[in-house]
Motif scaffolding. Structure first.
Motif, mmCIF file in Angstrom:
data_model
loop_
_atom_site.group_PDB
_atom_site.id
_atom_site.type_symbol
_atom_site.label_atom_id
_atom_site.label_comp_id
_atom_site.label_asym_id
_atom_site.label_seq_id
_atom_site.Cartn_x
_atom_site.Cartn_y
_atom_site.Cartn_z
ATOM 1 N N ASN A 106 36.416 15.845 -19.300
ATOM 2 C CA ASN A 106 37.243 14.792 -19.902
ATOM 3 C C ASN A 106 38.595 15.307 -20.378
ATOM 4 N N ARG A 107 39.122 16.359 -19.745
ATOM 5 C CA ARG A 107 40.433 16.872 -20.111
ATOM 6 C C ARG A 107 41.516 16.102 -19.343
ATOM 7 N N SER A 143 40.421 19.129 -14.895
ATOM 8 C CA SER A 143 39.683 18.226 -15.785
ATOM 9 C C SER A 143 38.733 18.957 -16.717
ATOM 10 N N HIS A 180 43.701 11.782 -14.575
ATOM 11 C CA HIS A 180 42.453 11.744 -15.332
ATOM 12 C C HIS A 180 41.890 10.330 -15.447
ATOM 13 N N GLU A 239 31.787 6.600 -18.328
ATOM 14 C CA GLU A 239 30.455 7.156 -18.560
ATOM 15 C C GLU A 239 29.371 6.375 -17.814
ATOM 16 N N TYR A 265 37.928 8.336 -16.954
ATOM 17 C CA TYR A 265 36.620 8.566 -17.595
ATOM 18 C C TYR A 265 35.853 7.257 -17.610
#
Length: 321
Positions: free
Chosen positions: A257-258, A233, A178, A182, A180
């Motif tokens: 965002n998992r 995800s 994962h 933005e 992230y």
């Protein structure tokens, strides 16, 4: 109808009218063949990156039909990375020492690689790029879905844990986890919508420590071949397609965002490899997408064990240099 290799996507798009003529039940949720050709070719894609201020590695074109390795001028220092501009055409040629891409360390190696590719009959173009230093975790994969109106509905970002080191599969990943970001997602969302792209795509991205920025290597106009990480995800690509084309639903934009870790090898094999670099394996939502719980017959387990051993051996050889 979807394709998960460049060859199949191009073949579908070139025959779109013929396929749709068979039955009006076919749905081909992909871009036009004209846009595919523009974005698929690395040279024309990088021109678009310039227009939209997307950073990419410094690149020059080597044309096997007319350029000569002996007097070819490379304007940046070795090592350089060398890869085909048209991967579908390149895939049609086989020769000793063939690789998906080449890290070239000096002028002599450049000449050797050019001779080998030429002897294999390839007459197209290659890109020579400034080599971006970084470990596996500096590489990211960003997947996006743009609906029929070229509005991006969802994005998912993954960080590479371990690349495949076999020559024919360099650039593919054996494990991904994962991530992230933005700002990066919105920058590429804007690009996709400005060029009016439709369908599934994913970007290969690397963080460049020298320039302190992310650089774009390529935009693939399809889902990845090992794409379970998008579902892990929280981004279900097939649900997005069905909602768009069958139910005409247009939900708002989201960035998945998992937390997840998706691997082609076992958790134990992955942990062993990464322990040699001092890195930890994220354990939350771990999934091995090459072995399902209902797929536990002895021959399948034997084949998977052989694969794990091969990956470990090649990764340790890579670590030794």
């Amino acid at each position: 109808l979807l394709g998960n290799t460049d060859y199949y996507v191009r073949h579908i798009l070139r025959n779109r009218d013929r396929i749709l003529g068979i039955s009006d039940n076919f749905i081909i949720p992909m871009t036009s063949i004209e846009q595919f050709d523009t974005l698929f070719d690395k040279e024309s894609f990088y021109r678009l990156c310039d227009e939209h201020e997307l950073p990419y590695p410094k690149s020059i074109v080597f044309d096997f039909a007319k350029d000569n390795a002996n007097d070819y001028q490379i304007p940046f220092d070795f090592p350089v990375f060398m890869k085909p501009s048209d991967t579908v055409e390149y895939a049609r040629h086989d020769f000793a020492g063939k690789q998906k891409g080449y890290k070239i360390c000096d002028r002599s190696e450049f000449s050797q690689v050019v001779r080998a590719i030429s002897a294999g009959g390839f007459k197209g173009k290659f890109l020579l790029q400034e080599y971006i230093e970084g470990d596996d975790e500096s590489m990211l994969v960003l997947t996006a879905y743009a609906d029929q109106n070229s509005i991006v509905r969802a994005m998912a970002l993954g960080k590479i844990l371990m690349h495949d080191r076999t020559p024919e599969r360099i650039g593919n990943y054996n494990a991904i986890t994962h991530s992230y970001n933005e700002r990066l997602c919105f920058k590429l969302k804007s690009f996709i919508e400005k060029i009016k792209f439709t369908g599934i795509c994913h970007f290969d991205i690397q963080y460049d420590k020298k320039s302190n920025r992310f650089v774009i290597f390529e935009m693939n106009l399809r889902q990845g071949r090992g794409n379970l990480h998008t579902l892990a995800s929280g981004m279900n690509l097939m649900k997005l397609v069905v909602d768009d084309y069958i139910y005409n639903r247009a939900d708002g934009f989201f960035i998945a965002n998992r937390p997840f870790t998706v691997s082609v090898i076992s958790r134990a094999a992955l942990k062993y490899c990464l322990s040699k670099t001092g890195r930890q394996v994220p354990t939350e939502n771990f999934c091995r997408f090459t072995l399902a719980p209902y797929d536990l017959n002895p021959m399948r387990l034997y084949c998977q064990a052989r694969w794990d051993f091969r990956v470990i051996r090649e990764y340790l050889q890579y670590q030794k240099g």
